[in-house]
Design an enzyme around this catalytic site. Structure first.
Site, PDB file in Angstrom:
ATOM      1  CG  ASN A   9      -1.701   1.223   1.440  1.00 54.00           C
ATOM      2  OD1 ASN A   9      -1.809   2.036   0.524  1.00 54.00           O
ATOM      3  ND2 ASN A   9      -2.271   1.389   2.627  1.00 54.00           N
ATOM      4  CD1 TRP A  10       3.452   0.902  -2.941  1.00 54.39           C
ATOM      5  CD2 TRP A  10       3.502   2.115  -4.821  1.00 54.39           C
ATOM      6  NE1 TRP A  10       4.116   0.173  -3.893  1.00 54.39           N
ATOM      7  CE2 TRP A  10       4.165   0.891  -5.059  1.00 54.39           C
ATOM      8  CE3 TRP A  10       3.414   3.031  -5.881  1.00 54.39           C
ATOM      9  CZ2 TRP A  10       4.724   0.567  -6.292  1.00 54.39           C
ATOM     10  CZ3 TRP A  10       3.969   2.711  -7.110  1.00 54.39           C
ATOM     11  CH2 TRP A  10       4.624   1.483  -7.308  1.00 54.39           C
ATOM     12  CE  LYS A  11      -0.195   3.402   4.714  1.00 58.79           C
ATOM     13  NZ  LYS A  11      -0.182   3.558   6.164  1.00 58.79           N
ATOM     14  CG  HIS A  99      -5.956   2.132   5.067  1.00 55.34           C
ATOM     15  ND1 HIS A  99      -5.528   3.102   5.943  1.00 55.34           N
ATOM     16  CD2 HIS A  99      -4.968   1.229   4.971  1.00 55.34           C
ATOM     17  CE1 HIS A  99      -4.304   2.789   6.346  1.00 55.34           C
ATOM     18  NE2 HIS A  99      -3.942   1.653   5.777  1.00 55.34           N
ATOM     19  CD  GLU A 101      -3.047   5.716   6.635  1.00 57.28           C
ATOM     20  OE1 GLU A 101      -3.005   5.711   5.404  1.00 57.28           O
ATOM     21  OE2 GLU A 101      -2.139   5.222   7.352  1.00 57.28           O
ATOM     22  CD  GLU A 171      -3.711  -2.308   7.376  1.00 54.54           C
ATOM     23  OE1 GLU A 171      -2.610  -2.584   6.900  1.00 54.54           O
ATOM     24  OE2 GLU A 171      -4.299  -1.247   7.135  1.00 54.54           O
ATOM     25  N   GLY A 177       2.213   2.572  10.817  1.00 59.87           N
ATOM     26  CA  GLY A 177       3.159   3.671  10.643  1.00 59.87           C
ATOM     27  C   GLY A 177       3.813   4.141  11.927  1.00 59.87           C
ATOM     28  CB  SER A 217       4.981  -1.401  12.060  1.00 58.14           C
ATOM     29  OG  SER A 217       4.545  -0.069  12.315  1.00 58.14           O
ATOM     30  N   GLY A 238       2.702  -0.934   4.298  1.00 54.10           N
ATOM     31  CA  GLY A 238       2.753   0.485   3.960  1.00 54.10           C
ATOM     32  C   GLY A 238       4.187   0.926   3.711  1.00 54.10           C
ATOM     33  N   GLY A 239       4.774   1.596   4.683  1.00 53.21           N
ATOM     34  CA  GLY A 239       6.115   2.182   4.558  1.00 53.21           C
ATOM     35  C   GLY A 239       7.146   1.280   3.902  1.00 53.21           C
TER      36      GLY A 239
HETATM   37  P1  PGA Z   1       2.633   0.579   7.668  1.00 51.83           P
HETATM   38  O1  PGA Z   1       1.178   0.751   7.010  1.00 51.83           O
HETATM   39  O2  PGA Z   1       3.191  -0.729   7.136  1.00 51.83           O
HETATM   40  O3  PGA Z   1       3.408   1.768   7.182  1.00 51.83           O
HETATM   41  O4  PGA Z   1       2.449   0.522   9.141  1.00 51.83           O
HETATM   42  C1  PGA Z   1       0.328  -0.340   6.842  1.00 51.83           C
HETATM   43  C2  PGA Z   1      -0.969   0.110   6.232  1.00 51.83           C
HETATM   44  O5  PGA Z   1      -1.460   1.184   6.606  1.00 51.83           O
HETATM   45  O6  PGA Z   1      -1.553  -0.574   5.367  1.00 51.83           O
END
Ligand code: PGA
Length: 256
Positions: A9-11, A99, A101, A171, A177, A217, A238-239
């Site tokens: 997930n590149w956001k 998600h 967010e 999640e 994050g 994470s 994500g990251g």
């Molecule tokens: P993260 O994000 O790996 O940066 O914690 C995961 C996500 O939000 O899908």
């Protein structure tokens, strides 16, 4: 049985040129062995999907791709929205829905999430439905019941056949994050609870078929432990998915 899925997930990161660059790096590295053992997907921002699609289809890559969101509506006066018709035309395999967010910053409720999941399914796009508790809920010890309630409401209106075709991502919000990773036991506890819930609500077979991912994470250094849980079928990353070396190492978790 269930083939693991690793979805990056590149956001809101990378323009389309940077996206091409990253996909090229991944394409040079992954082999048929990787694709045979794990489904590997990238989820770029909308503005990069067309470029990524051209590269993947042009070079016949087995890398899958999808979007980070999808409109609950089919078409019409919904300024700024992107529909399932458009995403299906681009060949998206997946759409992330709900998600944390989007739930937090865009007011997405379980009701909207279930509509988006149905919109994806109606265009043969697999929704990756995200659920997970906040730190407050976790500290009160209510994480399993809270998450199962989210699952129930987010799957509202989905048929058994639909549920057999979805992916659920657990999640925990406090682990996204933040560098705080849920332990492998935490991930397994909730994943197994979700599987039991699906088996009871639908059938054992559907419960056994549904892929349940962990997200929060995830890194190359912790993925093997997380994947050891029998009910964890992959990760939403994500990251770490922005770094090709990390992402490749995560997809090769069996080698750690
Ligand atoms: P993260 O994000 O790996 O940066 O914690 C995961 C996500 O939000 O899908």
């Amino acid at each position: 049985m269930r083939k693991p899925l690793m979805a990056g997930n590149w956001k809101m990161n990378f323009n389309h040129l940077e996206a091409i660059h990253l996909v090229q790096k991944l394409a040079f590295t992954f082999t048929d062995d990787d694709y045979n053992t794990v489904d590997i997907a990238v989820l770029p921002p909308f503005t990069s999907i067309r470029s990524v699609e051209t590269l993947i289809h042009g070079d016949g890559l087995k890398l899958q791709f999808g979007s980070q969101d999808i409109s609950a509506f089919e078409s019409g006066a919904y300024t700024g929205e992107i529909s399932g018709v458009m995403l299906a035309k681009l060949g998206c395999h997946y759409s992330v829905v709900g998600h944390s967010e989007r739930r937090l910053f865009h007011g997405e409720t379980n009701e909207i999430v279930s509509k988006k999941a149905r919109a994806a399914l109606s265009h043969s796009i697999t929704p990756i439905i995200c659920v997970g508790e906040s730190l407050e809920v976790r500290e009160a010890g209510n994480h399993v019941s809270y998450t199962l309630d989210q699952v129930e409401k987010s799957l509202e209106g989905l048929s058994a056949e639909n549920v057999a075709a979805i992916v659920i991502a657990y999640e925990p919000v406090w682990a996204i994050g933040t560098g705080k990773v849920a332990t492998a036991q935490d991930a397994e506890e909730v994943a197994s609870g979700i599987r039991k819930w699906i088996s009871n609500r639908f059938t054992t077979k559907i419960g056994e078929q549904t892929r349940i991912l962990y997200g929060g994470s995830v890194k190359a250094s912790n993925i093997a432990e997380i994947m050891a849980g029998p009910n964890v079928d992959g990760a939403l990353i994500g990251g770490a998915s922005l770094d090709p070396d990390e992402f490749v190492a995560i997809c090769r978790f069996r080698l750690h």
